[in-house]
Scaffold this motif. Structure first.
Motif, PDB file in Angstrom:
ATOM      1  N   VAL A   2       8.758 -37.073  18.568  1.00  0.00           N
ATOM      2  CA  VAL A   2      10.048 -37.650  18.157  1.00  0.00           C
ATOM      3  C   VAL A   2      11.213 -36.859  18.741  1.00  0.00           C
ATOM      4  O   VAL A   2      11.174 -35.623  18.805  1.00  0.00           O
ATOM      5  CB  VAL A   2      10.145 -37.693  16.614  1.00  0.00           C
ATOM      6  CG1 VAL A   2      11.548 -38.077  16.152  1.00  0.00           C
ATOM      7  CG2 VAL A   2       9.118 -38.681  16.070  1.00  0.00           C
ATOM      8  N   TRP A   3      12.241 -37.586  19.152  1.00  0.00           N
ATOM      9  CA  TRP A   3      13.501 -37.024  19.659  1.00  0.00           C
ATOM     10  C   TRP A   3      14.619 -37.523  18.743  1.00  0.00           C
ATOM     11  O   TRP A   3      14.983 -38.690  18.800  1.00  0.00           O
ATOM     12  CB  TRP A   3      13.735 -37.474  21.095  1.00  0.00           C
ATOM     13  CG  TRP A   3      14.905 -36.856  21.806  1.00  0.00           C
ATOM     14  CD1 TRP A   3      14.885 -35.797  22.639  1.00  0.00           C
ATOM     15  CD2 TRP A   3      16.270 -37.294  21.770  1.00  0.00           C
ATOM     16  NE1 TRP A   3      16.142 -35.520  23.128  1.00  0.00           N
ATOM     17  CE2 TRP A   3      17.017 -36.429  22.604  1.00  0.00           C
ATOM     18  CE3 TRP A   3      16.943 -38.318  21.108  1.00  0.00           C
ATOM     19  CZ2 TRP A   3      18.394 -36.566  22.803  1.00  0.00           C
ATOM     20  CZ3 TRP A   3      18.315 -38.452  21.283  1.00  0.00           C
ATOM     21  CH2 TRP A   3      19.025 -37.580  22.128  1.00  0.00           C
ATOM     22  N   PRO A   4      15.184 -36.673  17.874  1.00  0.00           N
ATOM     23  CA  PRO A   4      16.256 -37.115  16.972  1.00  0.00           C
ATOM     24  C   PRO A   4      17.622 -36.585  17.428  1.00  0.00           C
ATOM     25  O   PRO A   4      17.740 -35.469  17.951  1.00  0.00           O
ATOM     26  CB  PRO A   4      15.850 -36.482  15.639  1.00  0.00           C
ATOM     27  CG  PRO A   4      15.202 -35.174  16.053  1.00  0.00           C
ATOM     28  CD  PRO A   4      14.617 -35.377  17.435  1.00  0.00           C
ATOM     29  N   ALA A   5      18.664 -37.352  17.207  1.00  0.00           N
ATOM     30  CA  ALA A   5      20.029 -36.901  17.521  1.00  0.00           C
ATOM     31  C   ALA A   5      21.010 -37.688  16.656  1.00  0.00           C
ATOM     32  O   ALA A   5      20.743 -38.830  16.241  1.00  0.00           O
ATOM     33  CB  ALA A   5      20.350 -37.085  19.000  1.00  0.00           C
ATOM     34  N   ARG A   6      22.155 -37.061  16.426  1.00  0.00           N
ATOM     35  CA  ARG A   6      23.200 -37.724  15.638  1.00  0.00           C
ATOM     36  C   ARG A   6      24.551 -37.290  16.185  1.00  0.00           C
ATOM     37  O   ARG A   6      24.707 -36.169  16.685  1.00  0.00           O
ATOM     38  CB  ARG A   6      23.088 -37.340  14.161  1.00  0.00           C
ATOM     39  CG  ARG A   6      24.058 -38.098  13.250  1.00  0.00           C
ATOM     40  CD  ARG A   6      23.903 -37.666  11.813  1.00  0.00           C
ATOM     41  NE  ARG A   6      24.345 -36.288  11.612  1.00  0.00           N
ATOM     42  CZ  ARG A   6      24.479 -35.719  10.420  1.00  0.00           C
ATOM     43  NH1 ARG A   6      24.163 -36.386   9.336  1.00  0.00           N
ATOM     44  NH2 ARG A   6      24.887 -34.466  10.323  1.00  0.00           N
ATOM     45  N   GLY A   7      25.534 -38.176  16.093  1.00  0.00           N
ATOM     46  CA  GLY A   7      26.857 -37.837  16.599  1.00  0.00           C
ATOM     47  C   GLY A   7      27.893 -38.830  16.125  1.00  0.00           C
ATOM     48  O   GLY A   7      27.662 -39.620  15.207  1.00  0.00           O
ATOM     49  N   PRO A  22      17.349 -39.992  25.605  1.00  0.00           N
ATOM     50  CA  PRO A  22      17.549 -41.335  25.057  1.00  0.00           C
ATOM     51  C   PRO A  22      19.025 -41.700  24.863  1.00  0.00           C
ATOM     52  O   PRO A  22      19.376 -42.881  24.841  1.00  0.00           O
ATOM     53  CB  PRO A  22      16.806 -41.278  23.716  1.00  0.00           C
ATOM     54  CG  PRO A  22      15.769 -40.225  23.905  1.00  0.00           C
ATOM     55  CD  PRO A  22      16.422 -39.195  24.780  1.00  0.00           C
ATOM     56  N   ALA A  23      19.882 -40.682  24.715  1.00  0.00           N
ATOM     57  CA  ALA A  23      21.303 -40.973  24.545  1.00  0.00           C
ATOM     58  C   ALA A  23      21.874 -41.688  25.756  1.00  0.00           C
ATOM     59  O   ALA A  23      22.759 -42.546  25.631  1.00  0.00           O
ATOM     60  CB  ALA A  23      22.072 -39.682  24.277  1.00  0.00           C
ATOM     61  N   THR A  24      21.377 -41.372  26.963  1.00  0.00           N
ATOM     62  CA  THR A  24      21.898 -42.017  28.164  1.00  0.00           C
ATOM     63  C   THR A  24      21.416 -43.457  28.300  1.00  0.00           C
ATOM     64  O   THR A  24      21.947 -44.206  29.115  1.00  0.00           O
ATOM     65  CB  THR A  24      21.474 -41.220  29.405  1.00  0.00           C
ATOM     66  OG1 THR A  24      20.036 -41.154  29.469  1.00  0.00           O
ATOM     67  CG2 THR A  24      22.021 -39.797  29.348  1.00  0.00           C
ATOM     68  N   VAL A  41      17.023 -42.169  17.019  1.00  0.00           N
ATOM     69  CA  VAL A  41      15.674 -41.608  16.913  1.00  0.00           C
ATOM     70  C   VAL A  41      14.793 -42.319  17.927  1.00  0.00           C
ATOM     71  O   VAL A  41      14.730 -43.552  17.949  1.00  0.00           O
ATOM     72  CB  VAL A  41      15.094 -41.774  15.492  1.00  0.00           C
ATOM     73  CG1 VAL A  41      13.657 -41.271  15.455  1.00  0.00           C
ATOM     74  CG2 VAL A  41      15.936 -41.017  14.481  1.00  0.00           C
ATOM     75  N   ALA A  42      14.151 -41.538  18.772  1.00  0.00           N
ATOM     76  CA  ALA A  42      13.227 -42.076  19.770  1.00  0.00           C
ATOM     77  C   ALA A  42      11.847 -41.475  19.547  1.00  0.00           C
ATOM     78  O   ALA A  42      11.717 -40.337  19.093  1.00  0.00           O
ATOM     79  CB  ALA A  42      13.716 -41.764  21.182  1.00  0.00           C
ATOM     80  N   THR A  95       5.324 -44.871  27.208  1.00  0.00           N
ATOM     81  CA  THR A  95       6.303 -45.768  26.602  1.00  0.00           C
ATOM     82  C   THR A  95       7.100 -45.044  25.522  1.00  0.00           C
ATOM     83  O   THR A  95       6.534 -44.309  24.710  1.00  0.00           O
ATOM     84  CB  THR A  95       5.602 -46.998  25.988  1.00  0.00           C
ATOM     85  OG1 THR A  95       4.927 -47.717  27.026  1.00  0.00           O
ATOM     86  CG2 THR A  95       6.614 -47.921  25.317  1.00  0.00           C
ATOM     87  N   VAL A  96       8.412 -45.275  25.541  1.00  0.00           N
ATOM     88  CA  VAL A  96       9.317 -44.708  24.552  1.00  0.00           C
ATOM     89  C   VAL A  96      10.009 -45.857  23.820  1.00  0.00           C
ATOM     90  O   VAL A  96      10.479 -46.808  24.451  1.00  0.00           O
ATOM     91  CB  VAL A  96      10.379 -43.795  25.200  1.00  0.00           C
ATOM     92  CG1 VAL A  96      11.377 -43.302  24.157  1.00  0.00           C
ATOM     93  CG2 VAL A  96       9.711 -42.619  25.893  1.00  0.00           C
ATOM     94  N   ARG A  97      10.046 -45.760  22.512  1.00  0.00           N
ATOM     95  CA  ARG A  97      10.770 -46.723  21.678  1.00  0.00           C
ATOM     96  C   ARG A  97      11.879 -45.972  20.960  1.00  0.00           C
ATOM     97  O   ARG A  97      11.651 -44.885  20.430  1.00  0.00           O
ATOM     98  CB  ARG A  97       9.837 -47.395  20.674  1.00  0.00           C
ATOM     99  CG  ARG A  97       8.759 -48.254  21.321  1.00  0.00           C
ATOM    100  CD  ARG A  97       7.759 -48.763  20.281  1.00  0.00           C
ATOM    101  NE  ARG A  97       6.751 -49.627  20.874  1.00  0.00           N
ATOM    102  CZ  ARG A  97       5.661 -49.204  21.509  1.00  0.00           C
ATOM    103  NH1 ARG A  97       5.441 -47.903  21.595  1.00  0.00           N
ATOM    104  NH2 ARG A  97       4.800 -50.056  22.026  1.00  0.00           N
ATOM    105  N   ALA A  98      13.052 -46.558  20.930  1.00  0.00           N
ATOM    106  CA  ALA A  98      14.201 -45.886  20.323  1.00  0.00           C
ATOM    107  C   ALA A  98      15.029 -46.889  19.534  1.00  0.00           C
ATOM    108  O   ALA A  98      15.100 -48.073  19.869  1.00  0.00           O
ATOM    109  CB  ALA A  98      15.065 -45.213  21.393  1.00  0.00           C
TER     110      ALA A  98
END
Length: 381
Positions: free
Chosen positions: A15-20, A111-113, A97-98, A73-76
């Motif tokens: 998992v790749w988490p980010a918040r902004g 994933p942000a891009t 969240v990806a 495969t990545v799902r976000a």
């Protein structure tokens, strides 16, 4: 309400988490346009905006699916939430969240891009709720009280990785460029770089006295957070020297990568976001839709079989009870039915009938001398 870190599960390795926070008024329009352009250019496999009637009020939800090297495969899932129009939270808060099919590799694209046109001046690169810039230099406040407050907030926030860099001397234009640009793509939008001026070293280390780490003169430190990961070592988080001459800070990059790989609890709100990604995912391929329908058919068949089995067991129990009652009656041992009165209710025992008759006679009115009736109590005895 904030959930204690000890009660939260760890961040899965996939998992790749980010918040902004995005300051533009048309944040959702930017996401729609960017996703559509990436899909047309075949950068991503597919994307979708969840219908408004299926999303919580005041939120916009977007999903995207793409593949990284080695066909992983990545799902976000990106959620935009309305925030007040005043104060530091102006704009829309975003949670991203990806999840990949295998442990996340920080060399993969961020994933942000995928969701944001990051190159624009007014972008999504603000940390929430502090308002600090992601991927940029954030000078620490000159007021010591504000500095302590900023560093405490950085320690409590589990979404970002915070790095404090001390400037041994005032840098030139090259030295003021952010060091986060040297990080792997998967970390550039998750790291907040704080800069301490030459005279702030003592105040910074005083503010960090409870964290177990301190900033060396002309060096840097990765803040461990609150609580610190179990496997973290203050020595692994500290970099003795950082040259602000435009060269790559290899030791600092390695320290950030090591810290990012440590097991940490899901930050506040991430558990719900991850559950929504896994359970409410609607951007399915044809194979995934067929698999889901097969699972539903199997689930319904299992439920129907359980209902049929319960019905058969009930019928068998009823038949056995009926047979037992028939045998009991035929044996002649069944008690005779109780006699009932005209109302169909049981007449009661003779003693009960005699008691009720006595009570009626006891309170019957007696005639008086004037011809009227008076209630006369019959003496007992």
């Amino acid at each position: 309400m904030s959930t204690s870190s000890s009660a939260r599960p760890p961040i899965p390795s996939t998992v790749w988490p980010a918040r902004g926070r995005h300051t533009a008024a048309a944040a959702a329009d930017l996401v729609r346009e960017h996703l559509r352009r990436l899909k047309d250019d075949q950068v991503i496999d597919d994307c979708k905006e969840v219908p408004a009637d299926e999303s919580p009020e005041g939120r916009s939800v977007f999903e995207a699916r793409w593949r990284v090297p080695e066909e992983v495969t990545v799902r976000a899932r990106l959620t935009l939430t309305d925030v007040p129009e005043s104060g530091p939270d102006t704009g829309r808060e975003w949670t991203l969240v990806a999840e990949a099919e295998r442990p996340w590799d920080q060399r993969w694209p961020s994933p942000a891009t995928v969701f944001w046109p990051w190159e624009q001046d007014t972008g999504p690169d603000y940390e929430s709720p502090t308002g600090l810039r992601l991927g940029d230099v954030n000078p620490l406040p000159t007021d010591e009280t504000d500095m302590r407050r900023a560093l405490r907030g950085a320690q409590r926030d589990g979404w970002s990785i915070d790095v404090v860099v001390h400037e041994a001397m005032t840098p030139d234009a090259v030295g003021r460029r952010p060091l986060t640009r040297f990080l792997p793509p998967g970390l550039r939008h998750r790291v907040v770089e704080h800069r301490a001026s030459p005279h702030q070293l003592r105040a910074v280390n005083y503010a960090l006295r409870d964290s177990g780490v301190e900033v060396p003169r002309g060096g840097a430190v990765v803040l461990p957070g609150t609580p610190a990961p179990l496997d973290s070592d203050p020595g692994d988080l500290t970099v003795r020297t950082v040259f602000l001459d435009g060269s790559e800070p290899t030791e600092l990059v390695d320290a950030v990568i090591r810290f990012a790989a440590l097991p940490k609890p899901l930050p506040d709100g991430a558990q719900e976001a991850l559950a929504a990604l896994r359970e409410d995912w609607s951007l399915l391929t044809l194979e995934e839709e067929l698999a889901r329908e097969r699972r539903l058919v199997a689930m319904y068949a299992e439920a129907l079989e359980a209902m049929t089995r319960s019905r058969d067991l009930y019928r068998e129990a009823a038949e056995r009870a009926h047979e037992a009652l028939t045998v009991f009656r035929e044996s002649g041992e069944a008690p005779e039915p109780q006699q009932t009165g005209t109302t169909g209710k049981p007449a009661g025992s003779p003693l009960q009938q005699l008691t009720r008759t006595f009570e009626r006679l006891k309170w019957r009115p007696a005639p008086s001398a004037s011809g009227t009736t008076e209630a006369k109590e019959t003496p007992e005895g």
